[in-house]
Design an enzyme around this catalytic site. Structure first.
Site, PDB file in Angstrom:
ATOM      1  CE1 TYR A   1       1.098   2.736   8.675  1.00 25.58           C
ATOM      2  CE2 TYR A   1       0.041   4.543   9.851  1.00 25.58           C
ATOM      3  CZ  TYR A   1       0.037   3.621   8.825  1.00 25.58           C
ATOM      4  OH  TYR A   1      -0.996   3.581   7.938  1.00 25.58           O
TER       5      TYR A   1
ATOM      6  NE  ARG B   1      -2.277   0.731   3.911  1.00 25.41           N
ATOM      7  CZ  ARG B   1      -1.637   1.439   4.842  1.00 25.41           C
ATOM      8  NH1 ARG B   1      -1.236   2.669   4.581  1.00 25.41           N
ATOM      9  NH2 ARG B   1      -1.394   0.934   6.030  1.00 25.41           N
TER      10      ARG B   1
ATOM     11  CG  HIS C   1      -6.017   2.083   6.585  1.00 22.97           C
ATOM     12  ND1 HIS C   1      -6.127   0.782   6.178  1.00 22.97           N
ATOM     13  CD2 HIS C   1      -7.176   2.374   7.237  1.00 22.97           C
ATOM     14  CE1 HIS C   1      -7.297   0.290   6.570  1.00 22.97           C
ATOM     15  NE2 HIS C   1      -7.942   1.243   7.208  1.00 22.97           N
TER      16      HIS C   1
HETATM   17  C1  LIG Z   1     -14.085  -6.357  12.515  1.00 25.06           C
HETATM   18  C2  LIG Z   1     -13.292  -5.094  12.387  1.00 25.06           C
HETATM   19  N1  LIG Z   1     -12.325  -4.808  13.278  1.00 25.06           N
HETATM   20  C3  LIG Z   1     -11.602  -3.672  13.182  1.00 25.06           C
HETATM   21  C4  LIG Z   1     -11.864  -2.782  12.172  1.00 25.06           C
HETATM   22  C5  LIG Z   1     -11.046  -1.497  12.059  1.00 25.06           C
HETATM   23  N2  LIG Z   1     -10.167  -1.601  10.882  1.00 25.06           N
HETATM   24  C6  LIG Z   1     -10.469  -0.987   9.715  1.00 25.06           C
HETATM   25  S1  LIG Z   1      -9.351  -1.295   8.543  1.00 25.06           S
HETATM   26  C7  LIG Z   1      -8.408  -2.240   9.568  1.00 25.06           C
HETATM   27  C8  LIG Z   1      -7.131  -2.888   9.072  1.00 25.06           C
HETATM   28  C9  LIG Z   1      -7.376  -3.863   7.963  1.00 25.06           C
HETATM   29  O1  LIG Z   1      -6.174  -4.315   7.421  1.00 25.06           O
HETATM   30  P1  LIG Z   1      -6.153  -5.377   6.273  1.00 25.06           P
HETATM   31  O2  LIG Z   1      -7.140  -6.464   6.557  1.00 25.06           O
HETATM   32  O3  LIG Z   1      -4.749  -5.792   6.065  1.00 25.06           O
HETATM   33  O4  LIG Z   1      -6.703  -4.607   4.992  1.00 25.06           O
HETATM   34  P2  LIG Z   1      -6.134  -3.314   4.269  1.00 25.06           P
HETATM   35  O5  LIG Z   1      -6.946  -2.144   4.789  1.00 25.06           O
HETATM   36  O6  LIG Z   1      -4.682  -3.196   4.575  1.00 25.06           O
HETATM   37  O7  LIG Z   1      -6.407  -3.497   2.823  1.00 25.06           O
HETATM   38  C10 LIG Z   1      -8.991  -2.311  10.827  1.00 25.06           C
HETATM   39  C11 LIG Z   1      -8.415  -3.051  11.973  1.00 25.06           C
HETATM   40  C12 LIG Z   1     -12.895  -3.092  11.252  1.00 25.06           C
HETATM   41  N3  LIG Z   1     -13.211  -2.291  10.236  1.00 25.06           N
HETATM   42  N4  LIG Z   1     -13.579  -4.257  11.371  1.00 25.06           N
END
Ligand SMILES: Cc1ncc(C[n+]2csc(CCOP(=O)(O)OP(=O)(O)O)c2C)c(N)n1
Length: 346
Positions: free
Chosen positions: A257, A244, A248
């Site tokens: 970070y 990425r 985010h």
């Molecule tokens: C069940 C849940 N827990 C926490 C969150 C908060 N949250 C939003 S995005 C994220 C990180 C997700 O990372 P990843 O699965 O690697 O996907 P990326 O965004 O990097 O594509 C979190 C913890 C959420 N949306 N849903």
């Protein structure tokens, strides 16, 4: 991982291959362009938070390119929809509605085989497996491609769904877009498994790790997984290793970070720049084609944005979608909302 250049040399390719590769490049350019436009709309205060795709285009476009939008389904999280343009422009329209908080965002047309944006991490994986299992039981053709991030593979939903998929041999491809980070959690702190693909062993399904910045490699891996799934040979977990390159979401500051050197080393492997350079060197791409691709992306975005902004807001839809039948009190509330919307009763 090797750099983002495809394994096949364009010089040696026949015209049909060149056309095919140009198509993939156009789709990747479109995805980044649409992502940038969504970002800008958020900055203008016209839509809410969005999650840019920058850097992940080869993983998303390459995998989607292996699917048949007439029979197969794509089940995204929230970052991938701008890369699913080949499933129809309704995907962009509904993405815009979603980021506008519009209640119609999830109501995709019946012929668009894409699930709505899912913000709850990994929650779409059981849905995708259930869909695939149901298609198999009903003997419908088609395979389900489910996207999720590296962070999602720490969720119970991922393990439960992957396990069931293995048991019932659901025709599903579980595609982890490993972009290195789950917000500020680096993937090395996400799992001790060594790789996401290795987790396939625990549930008895095929697992594969692929260079997620190589659009041709991702497409080939997904096409092989699709063939297996369609032949009843069960699901595949594909880990597309990518990065990425931006925040985010529009609400994030990655400079707090992400080490600058890490970002720079991945910028040098930008999946679009690498593929474009390769086609340019072979005389298969030039500035005119680039401009045409960007203009086409803009035209389609403008049309979707106009359609999204013209979609009437349904302020009382929560009554119909949350309750089987309205009570007299709910009907009174509906009249209050409608009167407020039309200016009556003031
Ligand atoms: C069940 C849940 N827990 C926490 C969150 C908060 N949250 C939003 S995005 C994220 C990180 C997700 O990372 P990843 O699965 O690697 O996907 P990326 O965004 O990097 O594509 C979190 C913890 C959420 N949306 N849903």
């Amino acid at each position: 991982m090797a750099d983002a250049r495809p394994a096949v040399e364009p010089e040696a390719a026949n015209p049909a291959d060149r056309e095919d590769w140009r198509g993939l490049l156009v789709e990747m350019i479109r995805a980044r362009h649409w992502s940038t436009r969504l970002f800008n709309l958020q900055r203008q205060g016209r839509i809410g938070t969005t999650a840019p795709i920058d850097g992940e285009e080869a993983a998303v476009v390459g995998s989607a390119a292996a699917m048949d939008p007439a029979t197969d389904w794509a089940v995204p999280q929230y970052r991938e929809p701008v890369g699913l343009g080949r499933f129809g422009d309704a995907v962009l329209l509904h993405t815009l509605l979603y980021h506008s908080g519009h209640p119609d965002a999830g109501g995709y047309p019946a012929d668009v085989r894409v699930f709505p944006t899912q913000i709850s991490i990994a929650a779409q994986i059981p849905h995708a497996v259930g869909l695939a299992w149901g298609m198999r039981l009903r003997e419908e053709p088609g395979v389900v491609l489910c996207y999720f991030g590296d962070g999602a593979t720490s969720e119970g939903d991922f393990y439960e769904a992957a396990n069931l998929a293995g048991v019932v041999r659901a025709p599903v491809i579980l595609l982890c877009v490993n972009n290195g980070w789950a917000i500020s959690t680096p993937v090395r702190e996400q799992t001790a498994a060594g790789s996401v693909a290795a987790k396939a062993v625990a549930v008895g399904i095929a697992g594969e790790r692929v260079d997620g910045n190589d659009v041709l490699a991702v497409r080939a891996a997904t096409a092989a997984a699709r063939r297996r799934a369609a032949a009843g040979e069960g699901p595949t977990l594909i880990e597309a290793v990518t990065y990425r390159m931006g925040p985010h979401t529009t609400a994030d500051d990655p400079t707090r970070y992400v080490p600058a050197e890490e970002l720079e080393s991945w910028r040098a492997r930008d999946p679009i720049a690498g593929f474009r350079r390769h086609l340019e060197e072979a005389g298969a791409w030039d500035a005119d084609r680039q401009r045409a691709a960007e203009e086409e992306a803009d035209r389609r975005f403008d049309a979707a944005l106009a359609a999204a902004e013209a979609t009437p807001l349904r302020t009382d839809c929560f009554i119909d979608s949350a309750y089987a039948w309205p009570t007299p009190e709910l009907e009174r509330q509906r009249r209050t909302i409608q009167d407020a919307a039309t200016g009556e009763g003031r």
